[in-house]
Design a protein around this motif. Structure first.
Motif, PDB file in Angstrom:
ATOM      1  N   GLY A 294      -6.325 -39.300 -60.873  1.00 18.36           N
ATOM      2  CA  GLY A 294      -6.441 -38.953 -59.461  1.00 18.36           C
ATOM      3  C   GLY A 294      -5.113 -38.667 -58.795  1.00 18.36           C
ATOM      4  O   GLY A 294      -5.062 -38.551 -57.567  1.00 18.36           O
TER       5      GLY A 294
ATOM      6  N   THR B  60      -8.902 -46.057 -60.754  1.00 18.40           N
ATOM      7  CA  THR B  60      -8.137 -46.860 -59.804  1.00 18.40           C
ATOM      8  C   THR B  60      -7.922 -48.268 -60.355  1.00 18.40           C
ATOM      9  O   THR B  60      -8.851 -48.891 -60.861  1.00 18.40           O
ATOM     10  CB  THR B  60      -8.876 -46.930 -58.457  1.00 18.40           C
TER      11      THR B  60
ATOM     12  N   SER C 160      -8.019 -39.052 -53.827  1.00 19.28           N
ATOM     13  CA  SER C 160      -7.321 -38.558 -55.012  1.00 19.28           C
ATOM     14  C   SER C 160      -6.332 -37.482 -54.583  1.00 19.28           C
ATOM     15  O   SER C 160      -6.605 -36.691 -53.666  1.00 19.28           O
ATOM     16  CB  SER C 160      -8.309 -37.967 -56.014  1.00 19.28           C
TER      17      SER C 160
ATOM     18  N   THR D 103     -11.890 -42.222 -61.303  1.00 20.30           N
ATOM     19  CA  THR D 103     -10.509 -41.771 -61.495  1.00 20.30           C
ATOM     20  C   THR D 103      -9.622 -42.842 -62.118  1.00 20.30           C
ATOM     21  O   THR D 103      -8.456 -42.584 -62.414  1.00 20.30           O
ATOM     22  CB  THR D 103      -9.890 -41.340 -60.159  1.00 20.30           C
TER      23      THR D 103
END
Length: 434
Positions: free
Chosen positions: A390, A120, A49, A118
């Motif tokens: 992130g 992704t 991140s 986060t």
């Protein structure tokens, strides 16, 4: 004292102690000690991140002993793995089992906990993010309670915990929906700016996954389409070992990294270098197992800001970003990445409730990212953009709350699962409040 530094080198912290828990019981013990002392605990991943979302304040837990696939349910088509497993390890393990995730981003170094917490994501598909592919999870709360969450058991924790920002608990296991291993055919095609944007919507409609790159200070773009083939992996036509090394390792990483080192010293050369290098782009096609097509090697260290704007506003936001950049005195070496995702139902997902376009802006780690990102972030905000959790942004709880319809519900669940803020750190205090 060991210093924690993230991959990009943009964030660091000095935890008071470091532990390598061997199992869930050890995690529980660490949390209970921290709670009793009025302190904090943070499980770190690989640091991919760009924000300090996983930065430890007091006790840093490392997932060294919390890796590997635990079980496979071929009837339910799910796989359960320890949350500290790196995505690349999961991908390899799934492939050996003849299985695959539905979608993923282009980096596989993250831990499963870090990547899902986060948000992704990849591009296209039925589900774009890793979080949307979660069918179950286990976490340890801020009170030391171990909770298993599925659609039948603690469904509200599953709903929010799929993308929990590390604020709800320490993830110990994650269960993913999987499917039979499949082959993707990639077609990479250089295009002009006008050609790429004029045909963008049609291209997205006709292909399973579309990823587009614009090279700043030029009219050149590169479009990559990925489509499923109804063939076995043994029938795929991957890049040769030499081609893969030459194009993905040498040109995209070694040479690109060297060019960045030169242009960082002589920024006046950047625009000309971009114009020349973008003209050297060539088309290529290949096919391979899905994870080998989705993922690309990334050895050049960079900083990144990425915003998800409503799908219908995406092209306008991109055009405004280009206009602002070209009107500025900035010179940028890295391409701008453009991806699209379907809406999902994860409360804290940047795609929650709406189809989205993601615009990602990068700089080399040795270049100044602050002015570039400060130039473009107001444009993304003006289009109701949501920042990737992130990646670099300046948002706070006060202005993030209106962007997420269920923000207050998330905070209420946080109060319930971590009443003493055992998992807090400066980043979470900024984006979620005290």
């Amino acid at each position: 004292m060991t210093e924690w530094i993230n991959w990009s080198g943009i964030e660091s912290a000095r935890p008071g102690s470091i532990e390598d828990p061997a199992d869930t019981a050890a995690i529980v013990a660490s949390i209970e000690r921290a709670r009793a002392a009025g302190s904090t605990v943070k499980m770190v991943g690989t640091g991919h991140s760009f924000t300090a979302i996983s930065a430890p304040e007091a006790t840093m837990l490392r997932p060294t002993n919390l890796r590997g696939i635990l079980s496979v349910d071929r009837e339910a088509m799910t796989v359960t793995a320890l949350a500290g497993t790196q995505l690349k390890t999961l991908n390899a393990g799934l492939a050996a089992l003849g299985l695959s995730l539905h979608n993923m981003g282009d980096i596989d170094e993250q831990t499963l906990a870090g990547a899902t917490s986060t948000g992704t994501h990849g591009t296209g598909g039925v589900w774009a993010s890793l979080s949307a592919q979660i069918a179950g999870l286990e976490l340890v709360t801020g009170t030391g309670e171990v909770i298993r969450a599925t659609s039948d058991e603690h469904p509200e924790i599953l709903e929010f915990g799929r993308l929990g920002l590390g604020a709800l608990g320490v993830l110990t296991t994650i269960t993913f929906r999987v499917e039979p291993l499949f082959v993707l055919e990639a077609n990479e095609t250089p295009m002009s700016w006008d050609e790429a944007l004029d045909g963008f919507d049609q291209r997205v409609a006709e292909h399973h996954h579309v990823d587009t790159y614009w090279f700043p200070h030029t009219d050149r773009m590169m479009t990559k389409t990925n489509d499923r083939l109804d063939i076995g992996v043994d029938e795929a036509e991957p890049l040769s070992r030499f081609s893969g090394w030459w194009e993905d390792e040498f040109l995209s990483n070694t040479l690109f990294g060297a060019l960045n080192h030169v242009t960082n010293r002589f920024p006046g050369s950047i625009r000309r270098v971009n114009q020349v290098s973008s003209r050297m782009l060539s088309a290529r096609s290949y096919s391979d197992a899905a994870h080998k097509v989705f993922v690309s090697p990334r050895t050049v260290v960079f900083r990144e800001m990425e915003y998800a704007v409503p799908r219908e506003a995406g092209i306008a936001a991109l055009r405004e970003a280009r206009a602002a950049l070209e009107a500025s005195r900035l010179s940028i070496t890295f391409p701008v990445e453009i991806r699209v995702t379907p809406a999902d139902d994860i409360p804290m997902s940047t795609s929650t409730g709406r189809d989205s376009m993601y615009l990602a802006f990068h700089t080399h780690r040795d270049a100044d990212h602050l002015e570039y990102f400060a130039l473009l972030e107001p444009i993304m905000r003006a289009h109701d953009g949501r920042p990737h959790w992130g990646k670099v942004h300046t948002r706070t709880a006060a202005d993030l709350a209106p962007a997420y319809p269920r923000f207050e519900e998330f905070l209420s669940l946080r109060d319930r699962l971590d009443p003493d803020r055992v998992f807090a750190n400066p980043y979470l205090r900024r984006v979620l409040g005290a």
